[in-house]
Design an enzyme around this catalytic site. Structure first.
Site, PDB file in Angstrom:
ATOM      1  N   HIS A   1       0.857  -1.198   0.000  1.00 32.75           N
ATOM      2  CA  HIS A   1       0.000   0.000   0.000  1.00 32.75           C
ATOM      3  C   HIS A   1       0.890   1.244   0.000  1.00 32.75           C
ATOM      4  O   HIS A   1       1.967   1.247   0.598  1.00 32.75           O
ATOM      5  CB  HIS A   1      -0.920  -0.007   1.229  1.00 32.75           C
ATOM      6  CG  HIS A   1      -1.934   1.080   1.193  1.00 32.75           C
ATOM      7  ND1 HIS A   1      -1.645   2.377   1.528  1.00 32.75           N
ATOM      8  CD2 HIS A   1      -3.237   1.076   0.812  1.00 32.75           C
ATOM      9  CE1 HIS A   1      -2.730   3.124   1.371  1.00 32.75           C
ATOM     10  NE2 HIS A   1      -3.716   2.355   0.936  1.00 32.75           N
TER      11      HIS A   1
ATOM     12  N   GLU B   1      -4.295   1.871  -7.038  1.00 34.98           N
ATOM     13  CA  GLU B   1      -4.697   2.930  -6.119  1.00 34.98           C
ATOM     14  C   GLU B   1      -3.829   4.163  -6.381  1.00 34.98           C
ATOM     15  O   GLU B   1      -2.750   4.301  -5.770  1.00 34.98           O
ATOM     16  CB  GLU B   1      -4.517   2.465  -4.676  1.00 34.98           C
ATOM     17  CG  GLU B   1      -5.309   1.228  -4.335  1.00 34.98           C
ATOM     18  CD  GLU B   1      -5.650   1.181  -2.851  1.00 34.98           C
ATOM     19  OE1 GLU B   1      -6.834   1.132  -2.537  1.00 34.98           O
ATOM     20  OE2 GLU B   1      -4.720   1.227  -2.049  1.00 34.98           O
TER      21      GLU B   1
HETATM   22  C1  PEP Z   1      -6.867   3.067   0.525  1.00 38.22           C
HETATM   23  O1  PEP Z   1      -6.107   3.798   1.149  1.00 38.22           O
HETATM   24  O2  PEP Z   1      -6.503   1.949   0.121  1.00 38.22           O
HETATM   25  C2  PEP Z   1      -8.209   3.530   0.237  1.00 38.22           C
HETATM   26  C3  PEP Z   1      -8.873   2.910  -0.691  1.00 38.22           C
HETATM   27  O3  PEP Z   1      -8.649   4.559   1.007  1.00 38.22           O
HETATM   28  P1  PEP Z   1      -9.889   5.521   0.756  1.00 38.22           P
HETATM   29  O4  PEP Z   1     -11.004   4.726   0.143  1.00 38.22           O
HETATM   30  O5  PEP Z   1     -10.241   6.025   2.105  1.00 38.22           O
HETATM   31  O6  PEP Z   1      -9.406   6.589  -0.169  1.00 38.22           O
END
Ligand code: PEP
Length: 268
Positions: free
Chosen positions: A100, A172
């Protein structure tokens, strides 16, 4: 189309550094009170402190998968403060989140450690959930796809094609994550989602599923899942209350049948 060709929509949440044991129990009880819609593969990644207690609360035959947010590549040893894949599995994990962006930024996680952890997870029969994503400056320069390609190629470098087919990838983009993130549109992410699927195809396989994560909520979930290369959603804040998570599951359920990219080994 045969049932084997229908992918479920993966919808999961990491609680990050949130929830006491009592709060974790409340979430689980609320989630278990609602039938999981068919076509959805649910997963929850509690903090390590709550993993075993959540495991014991979720019935063995529940479709809800549990996992951890990080684990070390070594099976055991003098690694103060770390948890091994073996220990995570013993505590109830089926999935292991790896790489992550918060771990890359604050805890020195690199593409190489991600690769070692992915290999260790597979060796222990765990499903690696490998997170990739570019910072805003890279995207602004038009480098998002190249950046993610390199992250992915290194992350998968210690896996054989048959092992890569066991992996979940979460794209992400760093600029879209968290309370200071800007929710992404499907147009902004479609190119990278396609690239991720292409990298898998070049390796002679496909991932178990490719998820999108970053400020997903009930407003944008359906739009993000309209991309044919997006097989699920990885959700933070919007799923930290069980009611919010359940709302997302219900919203995603009718979209399951549209995700028709075949499973590895499936027919269509
Ligand atoms: C994350 O940090 O993996 C994430 C999906 O967070 P958020 O949905 O809060 O942006």
């Amino acid at each position: 189309m045969t049932p084997s060709s229908i992918r479920p929509v993966w919808v999961g949440t990491s609680w990050k550094m949130n929830k006491t044991l009592a709060e974790a129990a409340t979430f689980v009880d609320e989630l278990l009170a609602v039938p999981i819609p068919s076509g959805i593969q649910v997963f929850v990644l509690p903090p390590y402190t709550a993993l075993a207690s959540v495991r014991s609360r979720v019935p063995e035959d529940s479709p809800i998968l549990l996992g951890a947010q990080n684990a070390h590549w070594a099976p055991e040893g003098s690694w103060t403060g770390e948890i091994s894949m073996r220990m995570a599995k013993d505590a109830g994990a089926t999935l292991i989140e790896i790489g992550h962006s918060e771990r890359r930024e604050h805890f020195g996680e690199t593409d190489r450690t991600v690769a070692r952890k992915a290999a260790a997870a597979v060796a222990y029969g765990l499903i690696p959930l490998i997170c990739v994503g570019e910072p805003l400056a890279v995207r602004d320069e038009g480098g998002a796809e190249d950046f993610v390609r390199v992250q992915l190629q290194i992350a998968l470098s210690e896996l054989a094609p048959a092992e890569i087919s066991q992996v979940l990838i979460a794209y992400e983009p760093i600029w879209a994550i968290g309370e200071h993130g800007t929710p992404a549109t499907v147009d902004q992410v479609a190119g990278v989602m396609a690239l991720i699927n292409e990298v898998m195809a070049t390796a002679g396989t496909s991932a178990k599923a490719v998820l999108y994560g970053g400020s997903v909520n009930t407003e944008n979930a359906a739009e993000l899942l309209s991309d044919p290369n997006t097989h699920g959603l990885f959700v933070g804040r919007a799923a930290w209350e069980a009611s919010g998570f359940v709302e997302l599951l219900k919203l995603c359920a009718p979209l399951a049948r549209r995700l028709t990219v075949p499973f590895p080994g499936g027919s269509q």
